[in-house]
Design an enzyme around this catalytic site. Structure first.
Site, PDB file in Angstrom:
ATOM      1  N   LYS A  22      10.929 -31.611  25.035  1.00  0.00           N
ATOM      2  CA  LYS A  22      10.238 -30.426  24.064  1.00  0.00           C
ATOM      3  C   LYS A  22      10.938 -29.124  24.782  1.00  0.00           C
ATOM      4  O   LYS A  22      11.446 -28.295  24.257  1.00  0.00           O
ATOM      5  CB  LYS A  22       8.836 -30.527  24.044  1.00  0.00           C
ATOM      6  N   ASN A  23      10.787 -28.991  26.010  1.00  0.00           N
ATOM      7  CA  ASN A  23      11.038 -27.948  26.874  1.00  0.00           C
ATOM      8  C   ASN A  23      12.631 -27.499  27.108  1.00  0.00           C
ATOM      9  O   ASN A  23      13.029 -26.537  27.618  1.00  0.00           O
ATOM     10  CB  ASN A  23      10.352 -27.875  28.179  1.00  0.00           C
ATOM     11  N   CYS A 116      -2.953 -18.519  26.747  1.00  0.00           N
ATOM     12  CA  CYS A 116      -3.451 -19.679  26.372  1.00  0.00           C
ATOM     13  C   CYS A 116      -4.442 -20.063  27.594  1.00  0.00           C
ATOM     14  O   CYS A 116      -4.609 -19.263  28.474  1.00  0.00           O
ATOM     15  CB  CYS A 116      -2.569 -20.887  26.183  1.00  0.00           C
ATOM     16  N   ARG A 121      -0.537 -15.774  31.013  1.00  0.00           N
ATOM     17  CA  ARG A 121       1.002 -15.979  30.572  1.00  0.00           C
ATOM     18  C   ARG A 121       1.440 -14.674  29.640  1.00  0.00           C
ATOM     19  O   ARG A 121       1.857 -14.720  28.551  1.00  0.00           O
ATOM     20  CB  ARG A 121       1.073 -17.233  29.664  1.00  0.00           C
ATOM     21  N   ASP A 305       3.278 -29.188  35.138  1.00  0.00           N
ATOM     22  CA  ASP A 305       2.998 -29.999  33.646  1.00  0.00           C
ATOM     23  C   ASP A 305       2.391 -31.413  34.149  1.00  0.00           C
ATOM     24  O   ASP A 305       2.012 -31.979  32.936  1.00  0.00           O
ATOM     25  CB  ASP A 305       3.982 -30.124  32.975  1.00  0.00           C
ATOM     26  N   ARG A 397       1.497 -31.307  19.901  1.00  0.00           N
ATOM     27  CA  ARG A 397       2.556 -30.139  20.173  1.00  0.00           C
ATOM     28  C   ARG A 397       3.644 -30.808  21.162  1.00  0.00           C
ATOM     29  O   ARG A 397       4.843 -30.076  20.957  1.00  0.00           O
ATOM     30  CB  ARG A 397       2.137 -29.045  20.916  1.00  0.00           C
TER      31      ARG A 397
HETATM   32  C1  EPZ Z   1       7.727 -23.157  30.923  1.00  0.00           C
HETATM   33  O1  EPZ Z   1       6.546 -22.062  30.481  1.00  0.00           O
HETATM   34  C2  EPZ Z   1       7.034 -24.295  30.017  1.00  0.00           C
HETATM   35  N1  EPZ Z   1       7.129 -24.199  28.553  1.00  0.00           N
HETATM   36  C3  EPZ Z   1       5.805 -24.794  30.680  1.00  0.00           C
HETATM   37  O2  EPZ Z   1       5.263 -26.144  29.976  1.00  0.00           O
HETATM   38  C4  EPZ Z   1       5.698 -25.063  32.189  1.00  0.00           C
HETATM   39  O3  EPZ Z   1       4.379 -25.067  32.521  1.00  0.00           O
HETATM   40  C5  EPZ Z   1       6.187 -23.702  32.735  1.00  0.00           C
HETATM   41  O4  EPZ Z   1       7.637 -23.437  32.354  1.00  0.00           O
HETATM   42  C6  EPZ Z   1       6.490 -23.903  34.272  1.00  0.00           C
HETATM   43  O5  EPZ Z   1       7.234 -24.926  34.543  1.00  0.00           O
HETATM   44  C7  EPZ Z   1       8.202 -24.143  27.760  1.00  0.00           C
HETATM   45  O6  EPZ Z   1       9.298 -24.294  28.692  1.00  0.00           O
HETATM   46  C8  EPZ Z   1       8.044 -24.055  26.492  1.00  0.00           C
HETATM   47  P1  EPZ Z   1       6.643 -19.439  33.600  1.00  0.00           P
HETATM   48  P2  EPZ Z   1       6.745 -20.724  30.932  1.00  0.00           P
HETATM   49  O7  EPZ Z   1       7.409 -18.250  32.839  1.00  0.00           O
HETATM   50  O8  EPZ Z   1       8.143 -20.253  30.724  1.00  0.00           O
HETATM   51  C9  EPZ Z   1       4.009 -16.023  34.796  1.00  0.00           C
HETATM   52  C10 EPZ Z   1       4.128 -27.537  28.713  1.00  0.00           C
HETATM   53  O9  EPZ Z   1       3.192 -28.099  28.714  1.00  0.00           O
HETATM   54  N2  EPZ Z   1       4.732 -14.900  34.211  1.00  0.00           N
HETATM   55  O10 EPZ Z   1       7.694 -20.217  34.521  1.00  0.00           O
HETATM   56  O11 EPZ Z   1       5.920 -19.776  30.008  1.00  0.00           O
HETATM   57  C11 EPZ Z   1       3.217 -17.104  34.190  1.00  0.00           C
HETATM   58  O12 EPZ Z   1       2.140 -16.510  33.517  1.00  0.00           O
HETATM   59  C12 EPZ Z   1       4.328 -26.060  28.962  1.00  0.00           C
HETATM   60  O13 EPZ Z   1       5.345 -28.110  27.975  1.00  0.00           O
HETATM   61  C13 EPZ Z   1       4.185 -13.698  34.314  1.00  0.00           C
HETATM   62  O14 EPZ Z   1       3.495 -13.137  34.930  1.00  0.00           O
HETATM   63  O15 EPZ Z   1       6.441 -20.424  32.408  1.00  0.00           O
HETATM   64  C14 EPZ Z   1       3.090 -18.028  34.959  1.00  0.00           C
HETATM   65  O16 EPZ Z   1       1.916 -17.759  35.905  1.00  0.00           O
HETATM   66  C15 EPZ Z   1       2.853 -25.466  29.571  1.00  0.00           C
HETATM   67  N3  EPZ Z   1       5.188 -12.826  33.405  1.00  0.00           N
HETATM   68  C16 EPZ Z   1       4.320 -17.956  35.942  1.00  0.00           C
HETATM   69  O17 EPZ Z   1       5.063 -16.906  35.666  1.00  0.00           O
HETATM   70  C17 EPZ Z   1       6.267 -13.135  32.591  1.00  0.00           C
HETATM   71  O18 EPZ Z   1       6.830 -12.335  31.948  1.00  0.00           O
HETATM   72  C18 EPZ Z   1       5.492 -19.128  35.499  1.00  0.00           C
HETATM   73  O19 EPZ Z   1       5.537 -19.166  34.350  1.00  0.00           O
HETATM   74  C19 EPZ Z   1       6.396 -14.697  32.512  1.00  0.00           C
HETATM   75  C20 EPZ Z   1       5.673 -15.427  33.424  1.00  0.00           C
END
Ligand code: EPZ
Length: 416
Positions: A22-23, A116, A121, A305, A397
């Site tokens: 998916k990712n 969420c 996020r 995850d 999802r």
């Molecule tokens: C991706 O989410 C994945 N989703 C998530 O998988 C996964 O858990 C995550 O990466 C970490 O590996 C997809 O690829 C679609 P991040 P993402 O930006 O990109 C903070 C699943 O179950 N942050 O690496 O949203 C954020 O809040 C999902 O398949 C900011 O503060 O994760 C988090 O605490 C769940 N500001 C941290 O960074 C921003 O602008 C890491 O999030 C962006 C992120």
């Protein structure tokens, strides 16, 4: 019918083929917007997040056709750059269309994607980084409009590793004027697949899989056919299902080379893993041994995850242990539901302490997000008695027909 009834106590036996990631599929489908013509993306999982991405691309004027797991995207008709709010609100990963649309059309408006239950996020780092590439962003109460006369390469020094920000910047940089460096870049296999897809279309990207990406903008990318790799998180989930229920399962196509930290943890928790040329055979777990410790982190560390599925395993292991979540600030929502099944778990800050009583009983529990929902299903496989997991739509999802897949492996469960 938005629930699953699980009759615990059946061991698993047999083979399941791991779906496409998916990712990886989501950012690659977004990346097709950068390419004028028709791209063919193979091994796209049949899950609601991908169907949603298809609808988003269609709403932007693309022609999208699906033949089972093959998706064809023709962007010749790309016209819109205002994303429909109902789609954006449902799926956070719609934010990765921003970089691609700015590169292709120079303008995009969208509502802020929903946070969420696993954390706030925000997308602040996405917006801050795009501004450094010559993008003007007008933020309103519910969303923003971003415009650029032309994206400019820039040196990006990020305050922390973000998968989504790394993806968005890659999509913004591949057709930009000049060179973009991204540091620290996320190193996840899904980022490597995105880079591989773009390189096959003619992009100049160096450092894929490392913390420093160097992207030299090119004038044009050409349509390609690309196969999405298998989903390492889905493979890990079925690994945990076998550890919870007991038995022996062949995970065909499991991307073993991207599952090192997960397989290491599973072996430490007593699972027997046999490596085959096209996957792995997993045999349940023993219940002896000392307490387990799991700490999540950015790839190649143990993936966040997989945290909830391993909490389910830990609750059934008889050894207990502790889980430290370092990526998201609120990813222990499954704890309240596991407690309903008899688990003894306490939370201090970002660490969950799981007592090793080793048994769970059936209960009615609520999925609150994707991976926690799947973890409740696999916990119920090893529980005594019947469980009902509600809000199945969260699980849909990211998992292709989890009920059919588990039933084919001998589990006793049904839609409810
Ligand atoms: C991706 O989410 C994945 N989703 C998530 O998988 C996964 O858990 C995550 O990466 C970490 O590996 C997809 O690829 C679609 P991040 P993402 O930006 O990109 C903070 C699943 O179950 N942050 O690496 O949203 C954020 O809040 C999902 O398949 C900011 O503060 O994760 C988090 O605490 C769940 N500001 C941290 O960074 C921003 O602008 C890491 O999030 C962006 C992120």
């Amino acid at each position: 019918m938005d629930a699953i009834r699980i009759y615990g106590g059946s061991c698993l036996d047999g083979q399941t083929t791991i779906q496409g990631s998916k990712n990886a599929a989501l950012p690659i489908l977004a990346a097709t917007l950068l390419i004028d013509g028709t791209c063919e993306i193979e091994n796209c999982p049949e899950i609601s997040d991908v169907f949603h991405m298809q609808r988003l691309l269609e709403s932007l004027g693309c022609t999208v056709e699906r033949e089972e797991t093959l998706i064809r995207v023709d962007t010749a008709g790309l016209s819109e750059c205002d994303m429909p709010s109902d789609s954006v609100g449902v799926m956070r990963s719609s934010v990765m269309l921003v970089g691609a649309l700015l590169a292709r059309t120079g303008r995009v408006c969208m509502e802020y994607p929903g946070g969420c239950v696993i954390g706030a996020r925000p997308i602040d780092l996405h917006l801050r980084s795009l501004r450094r590439m010559g993008v003007t962003i007008k933020e309103q109460e519910k969303g923003f409009c971003a415009e650029t006369p032309g994206l400019k390469g820039a040196e990006m020094k990020l305050p922390f590793v973000s998968v989504g920000v790394t993806e968005n910047l890659i999509l913004a940089a591949v057709l930009a004027d000049g060179t973009t460096t991204i540091e620290p870049a996320a190193r996840e296999p899904e980022i490597q697949a995105l880079c591989e897809f773009l390189q096959s279309a003619g992009a100049h990207i160096e450092g894929s899989g490392t913390q420093r990406l160097v992207i030299r903008g090119v004038d044009k990318l050409t349509p390609v056919r690309y196969r999405v790799p298998a989903d390492r998180i889905v493979a890990g989930t079925y690994l945990c299902a076998c550890m919870c229920a007991g038995g022996r399962v062949f995970l065909k196509d499991a991307p073993v080379h991207h599952m090192e930290s997960v397989l290491e943890q599973a072996a430490a928790m007593g699972a027997a893993v046999e490596y085959e040329p096209d996957g792995i055979v997993v045999t349940g777990m023993d219940h002896a041994g000392t307490a387990d410790v799991v700490t999540t982190g950015c790839y190649p560390a143990f993936p966040t995850d997989m945290q909830s599925p391993f909490m389910a395993v830990m609750a059934l292991s008889g050894r207990g242990g502790r889980i430290e979540e370092t990526v998201f600030e609120n990813r222990f929502r499954i704890v309240s539901e596991l407690r309903r099944m008899g688990a003894d778990i306490t939370i201090h800050g970002n660490t969950a302490y799981v007592a090793g009583n080793g048994r769970l009983h059936g209960a009615i529990v609520q999925a609150q997000e994707l991976r926690g929902g799947a973890a409740l299903v696999i916990a119920a496989l090893g529980a005594d008695g019947t469980s009902i997991v509600t809000n199945r739509h969260y699980i849909d999802r990211g998992y292709e027909d989890i009920v059919l897949s588990l039933r084919d492996l001998g589990a006793d469960l049904e839609l409810a």
